[in-house]
Design a protein around this motif. Structure first.
Motif: not given
Length: 244
Positions: A15-33
């Motif tokens: 019984i092949l268990k469905p593999q969990a979908a790879a979690k997409r890394p969060p989109l990163m952004r450059r901020y300037e303060c």
């Protein structure tokens, strides 16, 4: 010699268990303060709560200062900005980020601008076409029962004089912080300075709260952001705006 028959072969099905979908890394952004003491570039997740502190006014938005009109990209901490109800107030913090078209995102509205055509809210309001970021809030005349008087610019889109648009190339967007939240005058229209939703900030986990507060090195605790404009009545100079 008669050999004993081989035992029957049994095939065990797997019984092949469905593999969990790879979690997409969060989109990163450059901020300037930008503060009076430092320019602090940070790389952090592209989350709505964080982006809202940096994405109200597109590059070229002109504000009234004690020294005359000044585009938002040239405003520096310490400059005095003309406010609607509290006179001249010092700029204490300026945030900036870039909106880059066609960037993968879970909230596509963060990649769009709002264009307000000249005279959309009455004569010379705005004085010329006004381009606003996704976090822009327009200060509306307070109602007699003192209900919230801020309207997200994107909520005023009517596809007639106020449009939602996607920039064809990367564009800088900014937000401004004063000692308290105020209505600022930009191209003849009142726009709110930055104030975070404190109820959401208080619910953040310790790591996310630490990250959020690191954007504001001059702030020690959430209460130091000062009073929010939405909790007070405004003697609005734009009381005669046509909001129909």
């Amino acid at each position: 010699m008669i050999r004993a028959p081989y035992p029957p072969t049994t095939t065990k099905s797997r019984i092949l268990k469905p593999q969990a979908a790879a979690k997409r890394p969060p989109l990163m952004r450059r901020y300037e303060c930008l503060t009076a003491r430092s320019t602090n570039p940070l790389i952090a997740p592209a989350l709505p709560l964080l982006e809202a502190a940096f994405s109200a006014f597109a590059r070229g938005t002109v504000f009234k200062t004690s020294n005359g009109p000044c585009p938002v990209e040239d405003l520096m901490p310490g400059m005095m900005l003309d406010t609607v109800d509290h006179g001249l107030q010092p700029l204490v913090w300026r945030g900036m980020m870039n909106i880059v078209p066609n960037t993968p995102t879970d909230h596509p509205e963060s990649q769009q601008l709002t264009r307000v055509m000249q005279g959309s809210f009455g004569f010379a309001r705005p004085e010329s076409d006004l381009m606003l970021g996704p976090a822009a809030e327009i200060v509306r005349p307070a109602s007699p029962d003192n209900t919230p008087n801020l309207s997200p610019a994107a909520d005023l889109v009517d596809d007639h004089s106020v449009f939602r648009t996607s920039p064809p190339s990367s564009v800088q967007v900014f937000h401004l912080m004063l000692p308290r939240q105020c209505g600022l005058i930009a191209n003849g229209v009142q726009l709110a300075s930055y104030h975070p939703p404190l109820e959401r900030v208080r619910l953040l986990g310790p790591n996310m709260k630490q990250l959020f507060m690191s954007f504001f090195p001059h702030i020690k605790r959430p209460e130091d952001f000062g009073p929010a404009l939405r909790n007070e009545k405004s003697s609005s100079r734009d009381a005669d705006l046509n909001w129909a």
